[in-house]
Design a protein around this motif. Structure first.
Motif: not given
Length: 196
Positions: A1-3, A36-37, A41-42, A79-96
């Motif tokens: 359901m989360h997906l 998506l990542v 999260s539950p 915002r470009t893909a680079t800016q999005v990854f800079c702002n959100s990659f670490m956040g998504a990684l901690t969730v994963a």
């Protein structure tokens, strides 16, 4: 359901970003992947923090655009893909990384029942987005300061819009950005303790 929920919400986020032109097409694709990542999260506040950061930051980017465009270093508002990854990659990684710890929670356990590693990763997530929001709020509102900013490295006056320029308005906006993210986690967690 989360997906299913994550796919639907991620799609809405990208559609919104394209309509408002807050992200380039590449930025939208990057946002969809990282969303998506996060959205799978539950725990609901991962989603809430990302949405608060994205929606408030996008709104501030569009605020008084004509004035901000007059400053050379401000650049495009999309915002470009680079800016999005800079702002959100670490956040998504901690969730994963913390998903397994969250999955071990039993129904009815509260926000304060996590393992130490899940709690640390959660604080990292909140701190990451608090910093990102502080930076976004400071750059989008600080550039509107009537006073001349000073360069953080030399403490000498610089023109508005200079990267590294600091003003009282920008510092106050930065504090507001971090506070907005903190409150978006704290208030629901205190009022509604069930993380499911």
């Amino acid at each position: 359901m989360h997906l299913v929920y994550a796919l639907a919400l991620g799609t809405l986020l990208v559609v919104h970003s394209q309509r408002k032109r807050s992200l380039t097409p590449g930025g939208g694709a990057a946002a969809f992947i990282l969303a998506l990542v996060t959205f799978t999260s539950p725990l609901y506040f991962h989603t809430l923090v990302l949405l608060v950061f994205y929606l408030s930051g996008s709104r501030l980017t569009k605020y008084k655009t004509q004035i901000k465009e007059g400053y050379e270093e401000h650049g495009s508002t999309a915002r470009t893909a680079t800016q999005v990854f800079c702002n959100s990659f670490m956040g998504a990684l901690t969730v994963a990384l913390s998903t397994q710890g969250f999955a071990s929670l039993n129904k009815g356990e509260t926000c304060f029942s996590w393992s130490v590693s899940s709690a640390v990763l959660t604080w990292m997530y909140i701190g990451h987005y608090a910093c990102c929001a502080g930076d976004t709020y400071a750059s989008e509102l600080g550039i509107l300061s009537q006073g001349q900013p000073i360069l953080i490295t030399t403490l000498r006056p610089v023109p508005r819009g200079t990267n590294g320029g600091v003003s009282l308005l920008g510092l106050g906006a930065s504090l507001l950005g971090g506070t907005v993210v903190g409150v978006s986690v704290w208030a629901p967690c205190v009022v509604y303790l069930d993380p499911w």
